[in-house]
Design a protein around this motif. Structure first.
Motif, PDB file in Angstrom:
ATOM      1  N   ALA A  15      -5.363  87.011   9.525  1.00 20.75           N
ATOM      2  CA  ALA A  15      -5.907  86.192  10.607  1.00 20.75           C
ATOM      3  C   ALA A  15      -7.278  86.708  11.040  1.00 20.75           C
ATOM      4  CB  ALA A  15      -4.939  86.167  11.784  1.00 20.75           C
ATOM      5  N   ARG A  16      -7.433  88.029  11.081  1.00 22.36           N
ATOM      6  CA  ARG A  16      -8.724  88.605  11.458  1.00 22.36           C
ATOM      7  C   ARG A  16      -9.795  88.232  10.439  1.00 22.36           C
ATOM      8  NH1 ARG A  16     -12.524  89.525  14.866  1.00 22.36           N
ATOM      9  NH2 ARG A  16     -13.452  91.610  14.823  1.00 22.36           N
ATOM     10  N   GLY A  17      -9.436  88.237   9.177  1.00 22.96           N
ATOM     11  CA  GLY A  17     -10.380  87.818   8.147  1.00 22.96           C
ATOM     12  C   GLY A  17     -10.805  86.367   8.325  1.00 22.96           C
ATOM     13  N   ARG A  18      -9.840  85.497   8.630  1.00 25.18           N
ATOM     14  CA  ARG A  18     -10.166  84.074   8.856  1.00 25.18           C
ATOM     15  C   ARG A  18     -11.065  83.916  10.079  1.00 25.18           C
ATOM     16  NH1 ARG A  18      -4.634  83.602   7.189  1.00 25.18           N
ATOM     17  NH2 ARG A  18      -3.910  83.529   9.342  1.00 25.18           N
ATOM     18  N   GLU A  19     -10.771  84.685  11.121  1.00 24.39           N
ATOM     19  CA  GLU A  19     -11.570  84.631  12.354  1.00 24.39           C
ATOM     20  C   GLU A  19     -13.020  85.045  12.075  1.00 24.39           C
ATOM     21  OE1 GLU A  19     -11.598  87.739  15.897  1.00 24.39           O
ATOM     22  OE2 GLU A  19      -9.798  86.492  15.955  1.00 24.39           O
ATOM     23  N   LEU A  20     -13.205  86.140  11.353  1.00 19.02           N
ATOM     24  CA  LEU A  20     -14.553  86.617  11.039  1.00 19.02           C
ATOM     25  C   LEU A  20     -15.293  85.636  10.133  1.00 19.02           C
ATOM     26  CD1 LEU A  20     -13.692  90.383  10.554  1.00 19.02           C
ATOM     27  CD2 LEU A  20     -15.018  89.387  12.449  1.00 19.02           C
ATOM     28  N   LYS A  21     -14.574  85.031   9.199  1.00 18.44           N
ATOM     29  CA  LYS A  21     -15.191  84.026   8.319  1.00 18.44           C
ATOM     30  C   LYS A  21     -15.661  82.831   9.136  1.00 18.44           C
ATOM     31  CE  LYS A  21     -14.392  81.224   4.233  1.00 18.44           C
ATOM     32  NZ  LYS A  21     -13.423  80.753   3.247  1.00 18.44           N
ATOM     33  N   ALA A  22     -14.838  82.406  10.102  1.00 17.12           N
ATOM     34  CA  ALA A  22     -15.209  81.278  10.962  1.00 17.12           C
ATOM     35  C   ALA A  22     -16.440  81.597  11.806  1.00 17.12           C
ATOM     36  CB  ALA A  22     -14.029  80.898  11.864  1.00 17.12           C
TER      37      ALA A  22
ATOM     38  N   SER B 248     -20.219  87.335   6.303  1.00 16.42           N
ATOM     39  CA  SER B 248     -20.153  87.367   4.840  1.00 16.42           C
ATOM     40  C   SER B 248     -18.934  88.167   4.399  1.00 16.42           C
ATOM     41  CB  SER B 248     -21.418  88.010   4.274  1.00 16.42           C
ATOM     42  OG  SER B 248     -21.421  89.409   4.568  1.00 16.42           O
ATOM     43  N   GLY B 249     -18.601  88.097   3.125  1.00 16.46           N
ATOM     44  CA  GLY B 249     -17.490  88.876   2.586  1.00 16.46           C
ATOM     45  C   GLY B 249     -17.678  90.369   2.805  1.00 16.46           C
TER      46      GLY B 249
ATOM     47  N   PHE C  70     -15.359  92.837   5.178  1.00 17.65           N
ATOM     48  CA  PHE C  70     -14.793  94.081   4.653  1.00 17.65           C
ATOM     49  C   PHE C  70     -15.143  95.250   5.577  1.00 17.65           C
ATOM     50  CE2 PHE C  70     -14.639  97.928   2.198  1.00 17.65           C
ATOM     51  CZ  PHE C  70     -13.561  97.764   1.343  1.00 17.65           C
ATOM     52  N   GLU C  71     -16.405  95.383   5.940  1.00 14.73           N
ATOM     53  CA  GLU C  71     -16.851  96.510   6.766  1.00 14.73           C
ATOM     54  C   GLU C  71     -16.233  96.488   8.153  1.00 14.73           C
ATOM     55  OE1 GLU C  71     -21.141  96.532   6.692  1.00 14.73           O
ATOM     56  OE2 GLU C  71     -21.171  96.679   4.502  1.00 14.73           O
ATOM     57  N   ILE C  72     -16.159  95.318   8.772  1.00 15.67           N
ATOM     58  CA  ILE C  72     -15.589  95.208  10.116  1.00 15.67           C
ATOM     59  C   ILE C  72     -14.107  95.551  10.092  1.00 15.67           C
ATOM     60  CG2 ILE C  72     -14.975  93.563  11.946  1.00 15.67           C
ATOM     61  CD1 ILE C  72     -17.707  92.144  11.268  1.00 15.67           C
ATOM     62  N   ARG C  73     -13.366  94.994   9.137  1.00 21.98           N
ATOM     63  CA  ARG C  73     -11.936  95.295   9.087  1.00 21.98           C
ATOM     64  C   ARG C  73     -11.696  96.750   8.708  1.00 21.98           C
ATOM     65  NH1 ARG C  73      -8.786  90.249   6.273  1.00 21.98           N
ATOM     66  NH2 ARG C  73     -10.086  90.862   4.525  1.00 21.98           N
ATOM     67  N   GLU C  74     -12.536  97.310   7.848  1.00 23.09           N
ATOM     68  CA  GLU C  74     -12.412  98.731   7.502  1.00 23.09           C
ATOM     69  C   GLU C  74     -12.515  99.580   8.776  1.00 23.09           C
ATOM     70  OE1 GLU C  74     -12.529 102.339   4.974  1.00 23.09           O
ATOM     71  OE2 GLU C  74     -11.973 100.289   4.468  1.00 23.09           O
TER      72      GLU C  74
ATOM     73  N   HIS D   3      -9.433 100.684   3.318  1.00 24.92           N
ATOM     74  CA  HIS D   3      -8.318 100.002   3.973  1.00 24.92           C
ATOM     75  C   HIS D   3      -7.711  98.942   3.057  1.00 24.92           C
ATOM     76  CE1 HIS D   3     -11.363  96.903   4.471  1.00 24.92           C
ATOM     77  NE2 HIS D   3     -10.422  96.069   4.858  1.00 24.92           N
ATOM     78  N   ARG D   4      -8.514  98.401   2.173  1.00 20.38           N
ATOM     79  CA  ARG D   4      -8.065  97.305   1.313  1.00 20.38           C
ATOM     80  C   ARG D   4      -7.651  97.768  -0.081  1.00 20.38           C
ATOM     81  NH1 ARG D   4     -11.588  91.972   0.240  1.00 20.38           N
ATOM     82  NH2 ARG D   4     -11.775  92.947  -1.779  1.00 20.38           N
TER      83      ARG D   4
END
Length: 192
Positions: free
Chosen positions: A91-98, A102-103, A107-111, A180-181
């Motif tokens: 969900a966090r990835g979808r939120e950041l994409k919205a 960028s990819g 990645f950096e924010i979730r890391e 993290h990934r």
């Protein structure tokens, strides 16, 4: 000229999709469930797209799996399924994409968030990706293919004994080691 102007005005309002571009809810559910292991299909929750193209829950779940319908804005057909413990991360990835990230930014924010403990990520969990081609006449999925991802945050080649470069189909390898990934990729050979 009026039709072109109308399309230029309406596309941003619809997210680039017109209602006829959104597959029916039942079809989205049926095809999303193709990514779910058979033991969990009956009770899996399903996310997909409403008539306006907005991402939404299409079906409540009664077990630990979540399935994602094909994104109608993407050219190639792909659905996915994962354990519900992975949902905050997804969900966090979808939120950041919205937000237009960028990819690499996602990645950096979730890391940073996973390392800080502000974004939950299970110590191990699975993701299945189902791909194929949609027959335009029958809407059946042809050339079906499933690959598997086993998330193991911060795992390394040394901690798992796995290679960290792609291997021949069917052989496991560790992608994004030390992050993290970090995840084990299993890509079965495709049938001829």
């Amino acid at each position: 000229m009026k039709k072109l102007l109308f399309l230029l005005l309406i596309l941003p309002l619809t997210g680039g999709l017109l209602a006829q571009d959104i597959p029916p809810k039942d079809w989205q559910i049926e095809t999303a469930l193709m990514a779910v292991p058979s033991d969990y299909r009956e009770g899996a929750a399903v996310y997909g797209y409403d008539a306006s193209g907005a991402f939404t829950k299409l079906r409540e779940g009664t077990n630990d799996y979540i399935a994602l319908a094909d994104d109608p804005t993407r050219e190639n057909f792909s659905t996915a399924a994962y354990h519900k413990d992975l949902d905050p991360f997804m969900a966090r990835g979808r939120e950041l994409k919205a937000e237009g990230k960028s990819g690499d930014e996602i990645f950096e924010i979730r890391e940073a968030e996973v390392r800080a403990g502000t974004l939950a990520l299970p110590d191990k969990t699975t993701l299945c990706v189902f791909t194929g081609k949609v027959n335009p006449q029958t809407r059946e999925i042809e050339d079906p293919y499933v690959r598997y991802v086993f998330y193991m945050p911060f795992a390394t080649g040394e901690s798992t004994g796995l290679p960290t470069t792609p291997t021949p189909p069917g052989h496991a390898w560790l992608m994004n080691p030390g992050t993290h990934r970090a995840h084990i990729m299993i890509t079965p050979p495709k049938e001829n």
